[in-house]
Enzyme design. Structure first.
Site, PDB file in Angstrom:
ATOM      1  N   TYR A   1     -90.141  75.288 -39.439  1.00 15.42           N
ATOM      2  CA  TYR A   1     -89.737  73.963 -39.114  1.00 15.42           C
ATOM      3  C   TYR A   1     -88.616  73.724 -40.188  1.00 15.42           C
ATOM      4  CZ  TYR A   1     -93.220  73.139 -35.553  1.00 15.42           C
ATOM      5  OH  TYR A   1     -93.621  73.215 -34.386  1.00 15.42           O
TER       6      TYR A   1
ATOM      7  N   ARG B   1     -85.383  74.993 -38.468  1.00 13.64           N
ATOM      8  CA  ARG B   1     -85.032  74.108 -37.149  1.00 13.64           C
ATOM      9  C   ARG B   1     -84.547  72.772 -37.819  1.00 13.64           C
ATOM     10  NH1 ARG B   1     -89.935  73.917 -33.262  1.00 13.64           N
ATOM     11  NH2 ARG B   1     -88.496  72.604 -32.342  1.00 13.64           N
TER      12      ARG B   1
ATOM     13  N   HIS C   1     -93.210  63.780 -29.100  1.00 11.17           N
ATOM     14  CA  HIS C   1     -93.779  64.905 -29.897  1.00 11.17           C
ATOM     15  C   HIS C   1     -93.411  64.889 -31.326  1.00 11.17           C
ATOM     16  CE1 HIS C   1     -94.299  67.349 -25.701  1.00 11.17           C
ATOM     17  NE2 HIS C   1     -95.134  66.681 -26.094  1.00 11.17           N
TER      18      HIS C   1
ATOM     19  N   CYS D   1     -96.963  62.342 -44.603  1.00  9.34           N
ATOM     20  CA  CYS D   1     -97.872  62.653 -45.706  1.00  9.34           C
ATOM     21  C   CYS D   1     -99.239  62.380 -45.026  1.00  9.34           C
ATOM     22  CB  CYS D   1     -97.738  61.557 -46.973  1.00  9.34           C
ATOM     23  SG  CYS D   1     -98.745  61.753 -48.284  1.00  9.34           S
TER      24      CYS D   1
ATOM     25  N   CYS E   1     -96.800  58.318 -52.347  1.00  8.44           N
ATOM     26  CA  CYS E   1     -98.171  58.412 -53.218  1.00  8.44           C
ATOM     27  C   CYS E   1     -97.989  59.651 -54.275  1.00  8.44           C
ATOM     28  CB  CYS E   1     -99.210  58.690 -52.162  1.00  8.44           C
ATOM     29  SG  CYS E   1     -99.245  60.416 -51.529  1.00  8.44           S
TER      30      CYS E   1
ATOM     31  N   GLY F   1     -83.555  68.516 -17.913  1.00  6.98           N
ATOM     32  CA  GLY F   1     -83.748  69.378 -18.825  1.00  6.98           C
ATOM     33  C   GLY F   1     -85.128  70.149 -19.454  1.00  6.98           C
ATOM     34  N   THR F   2     -86.295  69.703 -18.487  1.00  4.94           N
ATOM     35  CA  THR F   2     -87.474  70.235 -18.955  1.00  4.94           C
ATOM     36  C   THR F   2     -88.261  71.291 -17.856  1.00  4.94           C
ATOM     37  OG1 THR F   2     -89.780  69.437 -19.807  1.00  4.94           O
ATOM     38  CG2 THR F   2     -88.736  68.107 -17.881  1.00  4.94           C
TER      39      THR F   2
END
Ligand code: BV8
Length: 241
Positions: A59, A62, A117, A125, A147, A183-184
């Site tokens: 991630y 990306r 999504h 967190c 925190c 586009g899916t």
């Protein structure tokens, strides 16, 4: 087809295909994300528990990549629709990039873009449940700005997790006169089921995609081609009536 009810309320579902021409990998295409990584290795809570570094690096890569990309004419056209459509409009995106917003379409509770999504540019967190904006990396386990715990994960919905704002989505599908999918591939649920929900509730259904999708048979009309051409043409039709 019976006399068409006046068109007021539109729900638009977008997927990776709308960002492909901005240079963001799609998932299932040749060389796409799922060819480079197994879903179960990088996009499930189990994968994160098993090998957090692999997932966080995936991630981080990306998240950095999307910040070098720009919206394309398909994103711009939907932002223009957002500015000019005085009926109901909800853009439900499966994408975790921020190209809809960067094109000018408004996010958030008053906005008309909804990330079902999640978003790359948020962290989550798991200690205090805050969702700080995040453009950097998470691999180095930075402390949560709220925190202080080193408990941040990507704010994305992994397989097996419940998508965001499903109530708002179903409410909009219930009001929709027109459901448009852009586009899916129609491979991932519950998003892939929206066309049938909308259809069963009386909406007309239109698909704009490079190739036929797994759900094409559920659409009244399918137009094949690149989003950067199909979407501006469709928005012109709508706004210029
Ligand atoms: C859940 C975030 C319970 C992370 C993602 C029913 C049947 C079978 C399976 C299931 C089912 N219900 C649930 C499941 C399990 C699972 C699922 O669907 N599995 C699939 C693989 C079978 N679903 C879940 O786990 C979901 N959670 O069900 O919770 C629940 C549900 C409802 C209510 C209560 C509880 C959670 C799924 C979300 C997972 N997270 N993304 C990340 O991004 O890393 S999914 C991710 O993959 C994307 O967000 C997107 O949703 C999907 C990729 O699909 P696309 O966007 O369509 O991309 P793809 O590459 O496949 O296709 C691109 C298309 O564009 C192609 O058609 C191509 O032709 C076209 N194209 C390409 N270039 C262009 C173009 N079109 C136009 N112009 C171009 N230039």
């Amino acid at each position: 087809m019976a006399a068409m009810a006046p068109l007021r309320n539109i729900v638009i579902l977008t997927g990776a295909g709308i960002s492909a021409e901005s240079g963001i990998d799609t998932f299932r295409s040749a060389g796409g994300l799922w060819e480079q990584h197994r879903v179960e290795d990088v996009a499930t809570p189990e994968a994160f528990a098993r090998d957090p570094d692999l997932v966080l690096r995936f991630y981080d890569m990306r998240r950095a990549a999307i910040q070098t990309k720009a919206p394309n004419p398909a994103h711009d056209a939907l932002a223009r629709l957002d500015r000019n459509w005085d009926g109901g409009l909800l853009i439900v995106t499966q994408n975790v990039d921020d190209l809809h917003e960067r094109a000018g379409a408004l996010l958030g509770i008053s906005g008309r873009v909804l990330h079902m999504h999640g978003e790359h540019l948020n962290a989550w967190c798991t200690a205090c449940d805050s969702r700080p904006r995040w453009s950097g990396t998470l691999i180095d386990r930075p402390p949560c700005p709220t925190c202080g715990e080193a408990a941040l994960r990507p704010d994305v919905v992994w397989f097996g997790e419940v998508p965001y704002e499903m109530d708002r989505i179903h409410a909009a599908l219930g009001e929709a006169d027109l459901f448009v999918s852009i586009g899916t591939s129609g491979a991932v649920y519950p998003a892939a089921g929206f066309v049938r929900n909308a259809r069963s509730l009386g909406a007309r259904t239109l698909e704009l995609n490079l190739e036929a999708s797994q759900g094409s048979r559920w659409f009244d009309e399918t137009r094949l081609g690149p989003a950067s051409e199909l979407v501006p043409a469709w928005v012109d039709e709508l706004l210029d009536g």
